[in-house]
Write an enzyme that holds these catalytic residues in place. Structure first.
Site, PDB file in Angstrom:
ATOM      1  N   LYS A  57       0.873  -1.178   0.000  1.00  0.00           N
ATOM      2  CA  LYS A  57       0.000   0.000   0.000  1.00  0.00           C
ATOM      3  C   LYS A  57       0.904   1.220   0.000  1.00  0.00           C
ATOM      4  CE  LYS A  57      -4.410   1.035   0.100  1.00  0.00           C
ATOM      5  NZ  LYS A  57      -5.586   0.337  -0.426  1.00  0.00           N
ATOM      6  N   ASP A  79      -6.877   4.243  -4.817  1.00  0.00           N
ATOM      7  CA  ASP A  79      -7.577   4.146  -3.524  1.00  0.00           C
ATOM      8  C   ASP A  79      -8.178   5.534  -3.307  1.00  0.00           C
ATOM      9  OD1 ASP A  79      -7.863   2.291  -1.001  1.00  0.00           O
ATOM     10  OD2 ASP A  79      -7.294   4.203  -0.154  1.00  0.00           O
ATOM     11  N   GLY A 136     -20.217   7.453   2.039  1.00  0.00           N
ATOM     12  CA  GLY A 136     -19.278   7.758   0.961  1.00  0.00           C
ATOM     13  C   GLY A 136     -20.034   8.190  -0.279  1.00  0.00           C
ATOM     14  N   GLY A 166     -17.876   8.233  -3.253  1.00  0.00           N
ATOM     15  CA  GLY A 166     -16.762   8.036  -4.176  1.00  0.00           C
ATOM     16  C   GLY A 166     -16.958   6.793  -5.023  1.00  0.00           C
ATOM     17  N   ASN A 167     -15.845   6.258  -5.479  1.00  0.00           N
ATOM     18  CA  ASN A 167     -15.876   5.104  -6.387  1.00  0.00           C
ATOM     19  C   ASN A 167     -16.639   3.916  -5.801  1.00  0.00           C
ATOM     20  OD1 ASN A 167     -14.293   2.326  -6.816  1.00  0.00           O
ATOM     21  ND2 ASN A 167     -14.344   3.419  -8.761  1.00  0.00           N
ATOM     22  N   VAL A 168     -16.284   3.503  -4.600  1.00  0.00           N
ATOM     23  CA  VAL A 168     -16.881   2.295  -4.029  1.00  0.00           C
ATOM     24  C   VAL A 168     -18.373   2.514  -3.754  1.00  0.00           C
ATOM     25  CG1 VAL A 168     -16.773   0.615  -2.137  1.00  0.00           C
ATOM     26  CG2 VAL A 168     -14.664   1.611  -3.047  1.00  0.00           C
ATOM     27  N   ALA A 169     -18.702   3.657  -3.157  1.00  0.00           N
ATOM     28  CA  ALA A 169     -20.100   3.948  -2.803  1.00  0.00           C
ATOM     29  C   ALA A 169     -20.983   3.990  -4.056  1.00  0.00           C
ATOM     30  CB  ALA A 169     -20.175   5.280  -2.067  1.00  0.00           C
TER      31      ALA A 169
END
Ligand code: NDP
Length: 443
Positions: free
Chosen positions: A127, A167, A238, A240-243
């Protein structure tokens, strides 16, 4: 807990002072893995296998200097934590956020070790990132920062060495600038980063993968209880991307998504979000308060989504965003499942409260592994010089998420048939890495 557990926790605490997130992540895994080692893998004690797993193979930290649009020199700190290469090249995202420090990156790299192992793909763990805040920067500032960052990072990574991805704060735009600079310095078009655009080496479904994978996992947990997502009320944090992709997939599977949030507040839409509404949220950038100008709903400044009654909660923003008090509220309102799209979004006390309540709980290292799984598939496509169709990648993603689910059940089901997904993910992820490390000697 045993003497070995106590002395292990002391050992890690002494070696990693002032790193609370890292110690939290290690303790959570140790609570499951040490009892397993003590009963079923005693040979791993003398060779200090678990102690070795907590020591990154390599950590680099470097200066990133760039010039902002006002011609002021800016200095940030970049990092790459190369945690474990027992199963393959180091693999894990880059995070650009003012909250980045060594403790946060080590916790993420540690979690990544078990997550990548669970995917069944040949992926080590790492990471990285920087304490750079891309949110208030111009496009050209972001490009200059990425170029400066990669000018140092390039010497530490490579297609068979270490393959970073995105990320928080690092999406396709940033990956593009990072990739361009790597290629310029190395004179080499190679699969050194994943999350690339589909026209220049990226995989279809990579942007969707984490959110979609999360819902495939939840679908499987519910199936195990002869239930489905149809008609379920889902609260998501969230924006963003994941949400975004978690919300889209939840809707397509028949659920009603009632919240989206960011670090300033939460939108609550009782009627449920649609793709059109979610795209509007995206167009607002970070100004979620403007949602109600176009759609009925409520904006709650400074509030989290967990105050609203839901069946399923999907924390998809950041670490430690859901605490014990939030769990109490969720349980009171009838929540029956919490599945982590983000990495370690539940505090230690929140996890204990969830476990006590015995509702369905999917830890991030299992439930959000879809992103790194499709990154692994992107690496395979880059190696063979092919690009698979979106349908083919989505099918593989679904299968991988089901297999991760089944691994969790295998290692996490107790004699009464209750499934502890946290235990299953920790032990299931550990066994494969431990076997490889043991075979590779004292390195
Ligand atoms: P993004 O940068 O795309 O989005 C992050 C979102 O979370 C933003 O809306 C941000 O709001 C919000 N957020 C950040 N901090 C807080 C907070 N304290 N409270 C409420 N909201 C907050 O990141 P991703 O969607 O890519 O990542 C989200 C999580 O998922 C992270 O934990 C990441 O590690 C994890 N993850 C991501 C993967 C991926 O493929 N992208 C893979 C596996 C895990 P704001 O703009 O206000 O900061």
């Amino acid at each position: 807990m045993s003497k070995y557990f106590e002395s292990f926790v002391d050992y890690v605490a002494v070696r990693n002072p002032n790193q609370p997130e890292y110690l939290q992540a290690v303790r959570e895994v140790a609570e499951d893995v040490i009892p397993y080692i003590e009963t079923q893998a005693k040979d791993l004690i003398a060779c200090k296998l678990f102690e070795r797993i907590t020591e990154p193979e390599r950590t680099v930290s470097f200066r990133v200097v760039w010039v902002d649009d006002s011609n002021h020199v800016q200095i940030n700190r970049g990092y790459r934590v190369q945690m474990n290469s027992a199963l393959g090249p180091y693999k894990g995202g880059l995070r650009f956020s003012p909250t980045v420090n060594l403790s946060v990156l080590k916790f993420l790299a540690f979690e990544q070790t078990f997550k990548n192992s669970l995917t069944g793909l040949p992926l080590g763990a790492g990471k990285g990132g920087a304490d750079f805040d891309p949110r208030d920067k111009s496009d050209s500032e972001i490009m200059r920062f990425c170029q400066s960052f990669m000018t140092e990072l390039n010497r530490h990574i490579g297609g068979d060495t270490d393959v970073p991805a995105g990320d928080i704060g690092v999406g396709e735009r940033e990956i593009g600038y990072l990739f361009g600079q790597y290629k310029r310095i190395q004179n080499n078009f190679t699969g050194v980063l994943t999350g690339k655009g589909p026209s220049w080496g990226g995989s279809f479904i990579r942007p969707e993968a984490t959110g979609f994978g999360l819902l495939y996992f939840v679908e499987r947990m519910l199936y195990e209880k002869q239930d489905t997502l149809k008609g379920k009320k889902v609260a998501i944090s969230g924006a963003g991307n994941v949400a975004y992709y978690a919300a889209l997939k939840a809707i397509s599977l028949g659920a009603k998504v009632i919240t989206i949030s960011n670090s300033n507040g939460t939108i609550y839409d009782e009627q449920g979000f649609s793709q059109e509404k979610l795209d509007y949220v995206n167009s607002l950038k970070r100004n979620l308060q403007d949602y109600t100008k176009r759609f009925p709903g409520e904006y709650h400044a400074g509030k989290k989504p967990w105050q609203f009654a839901c069946d399923i909660a999907l924390p998809c923003a950041t670490q430690n965003e859901l605490d014990e008090q939030d769990v109490k509220q969720l349980l009171k309102a009838g929540c029956m499942c919490i599945a982590e799209g983000a990495n370690m979004p539940c505090t230690e006390l929140a996890v204990k409260a969830i476990m006590k309540a015995k509702i369905l709980y999917a830890p991030g290292k299992a439930a959000n592994a879809g992103g790194v799984a499709v990154s692994g598939l992107e690496m395979s496509q880059n190696r063979i010089g092919q690009q698979w169709t979106a349908d083919k990648v989505d099918g593989k993603l679904k299968k991988i998420m089901q297999e991760i689910h089944d691994t969790c059940v295998h290692y996490g089901k107790d004699n009464n048939g209750v499934i502890n997904y946290m235990k299953g993910a920790n032990i299931g992820g550990f066994v494969k890495v431990a076997t490889a490390m043991k075979a590779q000697g004292y390195v």
